[in-house]
Design a protein around this motif. Structure first.
Motif, PDB file in Angstrom:
ATOM      1  N   LYS A   5       4.576  -2.380  -9.928  1.00 15.04           N
ATOM      2  CA  LYS A   5       3.741  -3.022  -8.921  1.00 15.04           C
ATOM      3  C   LYS A   5       3.821  -4.526  -9.119  1.00 15.04           C
ATOM      4  N   CYS A  23       4.689  -0.939   0.682  1.00 12.69           N
ATOM      5  CA  CYS A  23       3.281  -0.564   0.544  1.00 12.69           C
ATOM      6  C   CYS A  23       3.127   0.950   0.514  1.00 12.69           C
ATOM      7  N   ALA A  24       2.249   1.429  -0.341  1.00 12.43           N
ATOM      8  CA  ALA A  24       1.951   2.858  -0.422  1.00 12.43           C
ATOM      9  C   ALA A  24       0.629   3.035  -1.160  1.00 12.43           C
ATOM     10  N   SER A  25      -0.012   4.184  -0.952  1.00 16.67           N
ATOM     11  CA  SER A  25      -1.292   4.446  -1.609  1.00 16.67           C
ATOM     12  C   SER A  25      -1.108   4.960  -3.031  1.00 16.67           C
ATOM     13  N   THR A  26       0.029   5.594  -3.319  1.00 15.76           N
ATOM     14  CA  THR A  26       0.321   6.111  -4.663  1.00 15.76           C
ATOM     15  C   THR A  26       1.804   5.943  -4.962  1.00 15.76           C
ATOM     16  N   SER A  29       3.795   8.582  -3.024  1.00 15.02           N
ATOM     17  CA  SER A  29       4.059   8.274  -1.619  1.00 15.02           C
ATOM     18  C   SER A  29       5.072   7.150  -1.482  1.00 15.02           C
ATOM     19  N   ARG A  37       8.430   2.337   4.739  1.00 11.30           N
ATOM     20  CA  ARG A  37       7.413   1.517   4.101  1.00 11.30           C
ATOM     21  C   ARG A  37       7.320   0.147   4.748  1.00 11.30           C
ATOM     22  N   ASP A  43       0.313  -7.048  -3.485  1.00  9.78           N
ATOM     23  CA  ASP A  43      -0.719  -6.200  -2.898  1.00  9.78           C
ATOM     24  C   ASP A  43      -1.377  -6.820  -1.677  1.00  9.78           C
ATOM     25  N   CYS A  46      -0.373  -5.588   1.765  1.00  9.08           N
ATOM     26  CA  CYS A  46      -0.593  -4.179   2.084  1.00  9.08           C
ATOM     27  C   CYS A  46      -1.995  -3.946   2.646  1.00  9.08           C
ATOM     28  N   GLY A  49      -6.450  -0.111   0.228  1.00 13.88           N
ATOM     29  CA  GLY A  49      -6.183   1.175  -0.409  1.00 13.88           C
ATOM     30  C   GLY A  49      -4.723   1.379  -0.783  1.00 13.88           C
ATOM     31  N   GLU A  50      -3.859   0.419  -0.436  1.00 13.45           N
ATOM     32  CA  GLU A  50      -2.451   0.520  -0.782  1.00 13.45           C
ATOM     33  C   GLU A  50      -2.076  -0.572  -1.773  1.00 13.45           C
ATOM     34  N   SER A  51      -0.996  -0.342  -2.500  1.00 12.49           N
ATOM     35  CA  SER A  51      -0.449  -1.309  -3.439  1.00 12.49           C
ATOM     36  C   SER A  51       1.007  -1.537  -3.086  1.00 12.49           C
TER      37      SER A  51
END
Length: 143
Positions: A5, A23-26, A29, A37, A43, A46, A49-51
């Motif tokens: 990250k 960007c994604a939540s996990t 994903s 994406r 961050d 994004c 709730g996403e990183s």
């Protein structure tokens, strides 16, 4: 994990630049969603709730990992019931997820195979782990 990250690349001239990610939540994903994406360099790019995940190997094919382990627990007086099986799989998942994320592996499931064998004061439990992985892309930064 912080390793993937918001990662910075150090160029041969010593200059730092943000690695382009998505960007994604996990992590799972992010690994699964290569090509779908939103590009990011941190961050702040994004949605809530996403990183921003970078260096997850989107240029390589997605691989499924399967691994089986035998755990022998000593000093167990009673057979393992459903609640104990659930506690074991949840504990292993919680313990392994951050370790595997450092290797860009998204843990998919942890499950007990067959019936645990209670042998006096020992308990043998076969556990299967599955996950998803993309090998990292080789980067050519010139030089």
């Amino acid at each position: 994990s912080e390793r993937i990250k918001n990662r910075e690349l150090v160029l041969p001239n010593g200059r730092r630049t943000a690695a382009i990610g998505g960007c994604a939540s996990t992590l799972k994903s992010a690994v699964m969603g290569c090509g779908n994406r939103v590009s990011c360099s941190g961050d702040v790019d994004c949605a809530v709730g996403e990183s921003c995940y970078s260096d997850i190997g989107c240029g390589n094919p997605l691989m499924e990992l399967n691994s089986e382990f035998l755990f022998t627990m000593i000093g167990v007086q009673t057979p393992m019931d459903e609640a104990a099986e659930s506690t074991l799989t949840q504990t292993l998942t919680t313990f392994l997820e951050p370790i595997l994320e450092d290797s860009n592996i998204a843990l998919d499931s942890v499950g007990i195979i067959g019936d645990p064998q209670h042998l006096g004061v020992m308990l043998d439990v076969n556990v299967k782990f599955t996950g998803l992985y993309r090998p990292p892309v080789e980067q050519n930064l010139g030089g």
